[in-house]
Design an enzyme around this catalytic site. Structure first.
Site, PDB file in Angstrom:
ATOM      1  CE  LYS A   9      -3.821  -2.272   2.426  1.00 23.73           C
ATOM      2  NZ  LYS A   9      -4.815  -2.125   3.521  1.00 23.73           N
ATOM      3  CE1 TYR A  49      -9.161  -2.963   0.283  1.00 18.03           C
ATOM      4  CE2 TYR A  49      -8.535  -0.812  -0.549  1.00 18.03           C
ATOM      5  CZ  TYR A  49      -8.208  -1.996   0.090  1.00 18.03           C
ATOM      6  OH  TYR A  49      -6.925  -2.201   0.546  1.00 18.03           O
ATOM      7  CG  PHE A  57     -13.356   1.533   7.352  1.00 10.61           C
ATOM      8  CD1 PHE A  57     -12.801   0.922   6.238  1.00 10.61           C
ATOM      9  CD2 PHE A  57     -14.009   0.738   8.286  1.00 10.61           C
ATOM     10  CE1 PHE A  57     -12.878  -0.447   6.052  1.00 10.61           C
ATOM     11  CE2 PHE A  57     -14.095  -0.641   8.106  1.00 10.61           C
ATOM     12  CZ  PHE A  57     -13.527  -1.234   6.984  1.00 10.61           C
ATOM     13  NE  ARG A  85      -6.179 -12.888   4.508  1.00 12.82           N
ATOM     14  CZ  ARG A  85      -6.929 -11.794   4.628  1.00 12.82           C
ATOM     15  NH1 ARG A  85      -6.806 -10.790   3.760  1.00 12.82           N
ATOM     16  NH2 ARG A  85      -7.795 -11.682   5.609  1.00 12.82           N
ATOM     17  CB  THR A  91      -7.006  -6.880   9.073  1.00 12.18           C
ATOM     18  OG1 THR A  91      -7.259  -7.985   8.209  1.00 12.18           O
ATOM     19  CG2 THR A  91      -7.326  -5.589   8.345  1.00 12.18           C
ATOM     20  NE  ARG A 102      -2.014  -6.182   6.995  1.00 13.28           N
ATOM     21  CZ  ARG A 102      -3.020  -6.881   6.486  1.00 13.28           C
ATOM     22  NH1 ARG A 102      -3.453  -7.967   7.134  1.00 13.28           N
ATOM     23  NH2 ARG A 102      -3.583  -6.521   5.372  1.00 13.28           N
ATOM     24  CG  ASN A 112      -3.471  -2.806   6.828  1.00 14.58           C
ATOM     25  OD1 ASN A 112      -3.352  -2.269   5.723  1.00 14.58           O
ATOM     26  ND2 ASN A 112      -4.434  -3.675   7.085  1.00 14.58           N
ATOM     27  CG  HIS A 115      -5.281  -6.015  -0.301  1.00 16.07           C
ATOM     28  ND1 HIS A 115      -6.453  -6.105   0.421  1.00 16.07           N
ATOM     29  CD2 HIS A 115      -5.465  -6.772  -1.408  1.00 16.07           C
ATOM     30  CE1 HIS A 115      -7.304  -6.877  -0.232  1.00 16.07           C
ATOM     31  NE2 HIS A 115      -6.737  -7.288  -1.354  1.00 16.07           N
ATOM     32  CD  GLU A 126      -8.585  -8.849  -3.919  1.00 14.41           C
ATOM     33  OE1 GLU A 126      -7.459  -9.312  -3.626  1.00 14.41           O
ATOM     34  OE2 GLU A 126      -9.429  -8.539  -3.056  1.00 14.41           O
TER      35      GLU A 126
HETATM   36  P1  CMP Z   1      -7.177  -4.688   3.543  1.00 13.42           P
HETATM   37  O1  CMP Z   1      -6.704  -6.072   3.751  1.00 13.42           O
HETATM   38  O2  CMP Z   1      -6.565  -3.902   2.435  1.00 13.42           O
HETATM   39  O3  CMP Z   1      -8.751  -4.738   3.318  1.00 13.42           O
HETATM   40  C1  CMP Z   1      -9.626  -3.720   3.741  1.00 13.42           C
HETATM   41  C2  CMP Z   1      -8.927  -2.637   4.476  1.00 13.42           C
HETATM   42  O4  CMP Z   1      -9.741  -1.781   5.216  1.00 13.42           O
HETATM   43  C3  CMP Z   1      -8.023  -3.263   5.517  1.00 13.42           C
HETATM   44  O5  CMP Z   1      -6.943  -3.884   4.896  1.00 13.42           O
HETATM   45  C4  CMP Z   1      -7.689  -2.074   6.390  1.00 13.42           C
HETATM   46  O6  CMP Z   1      -6.508  -1.398   5.982  1.00 13.42           O
HETATM   47  C5  CMP Z   1      -8.885  -1.166   6.154  1.00 13.42           C
HETATM   48  N1  CMP Z   1      -9.624  -0.965   7.394  1.00 13.42           N
HETATM   49  C6  CMP Z   1     -10.217  -1.873   8.158  1.00 13.42           C
HETATM   50  N2  CMP Z   1     -10.791  -1.300   9.231  1.00 13.42           N
HETATM   51  C7  CMP Z   1     -10.549   0.034   9.130  1.00 13.42           C
HETATM   52  C8  CMP Z   1     -10.890   1.170   9.907  1.00 13.42           C
HETATM   53  N3  CMP Z   1     -11.581   1.033  11.032  1.00 13.42           N
HETATM   54  N4  CMP Z   1     -10.478   2.374   9.482  1.00 13.42           N
HETATM   55  C9  CMP Z   1      -9.766   2.509   8.337  1.00 13.42           C
HETATM   56  N5  CMP Z   1      -9.419   1.455   7.538  1.00 13.42           N
HETATM   57  C10 CMP Z   1      -9.810   0.248   7.941  1.00 13.42           C
END
Ligand code: CMP
Length: 143
Positions: A9, A49, A57, A85, A91, A102, A112, A115, A126
């Site tokens: 990211k 997404y 969010f 994963r 996450t 992470r 984080n 992805h 994807e």
């Molecule tokens: P990712 O695996 O890219 O898939 C969805 C993303 O949403 C996740 O990683 C997080 O980076 C993001 N995410 C999840 N919860 C929150 C939150 N509360 N606020 C902002 N981003 C979020």
């Protein structure tokens, strides 16, 4: 052979973590079969997404993922979807174990670092969103 979609990211790119992340998957024994540095459009971000559209969010997520270049990748290998994963960690970095990407490099859930597809269906979807068939390579891997 199984393939997955992984993406460093904008925070990971800006912190200079592309090499570290590629190294972890190569060292593990997986094969990089596609990769590019790119800036995601608003449209692609909303498609990618889409399952989070109703989450509070969502706007923040789309703004962040389009805020700078990402490094999009396709990796291939046995059980690569679920093992990647595990290597990424939970996450939310508050819960990701040390030793995971992470767990070692991230503090907040929004930033984080990486992805990764969570199932064979999302991997196929994807990969198709980010890569054309001809952008994926197939080559012999030395052991
Ligand atoms: P990712 O695996 O890219 O898939 C969805 C993303 O949403 C996740 O990683 C997080 O980076 C993001 N995410 C999840 N919860 C929150 C939150 N509360 N606020 C902002 N981003 C979020």
């Amino acid at each position: 052979m199984e393939k997955t979609f992984l993406m460093v990211k904008p925070d990971g790119v800006q912190r200079g973590l592309i090499g570290e992340i590629v190294n972890r998957f190569e060292s593990k024994g997986y094969q990089l079969v596609g990769g590019k540095l790119m800036t995601i459009s608003q449209e692609l971000a909303e498609q990618h997404y889409g399952e989070h559209k109703e989450r509070p969010f969502f706007g923040e997520l789309v703004d962040f993922i389009t805020s700078g270049p990402v490094f999009a990748m396709v990796w291939e290998g046995e059980n690569v979807i679920s093992t990647a994963r595990l290597m990424m960690g939970a996450t939310n970095p508050k819960e990701s174990a040390p030793g995971t990407i992470r767990g070692d490099f991230a503090v907040t859930v929004a930033k984080n670092i990486i992805h990764g597809s969570d199932s064979p269906e999302s991997a196929e979807r994807e990969i198709g969103l980010f890569f054309k068939e001809e952008e994926l390579s197939s080559y012999e891997k030395a052991v």
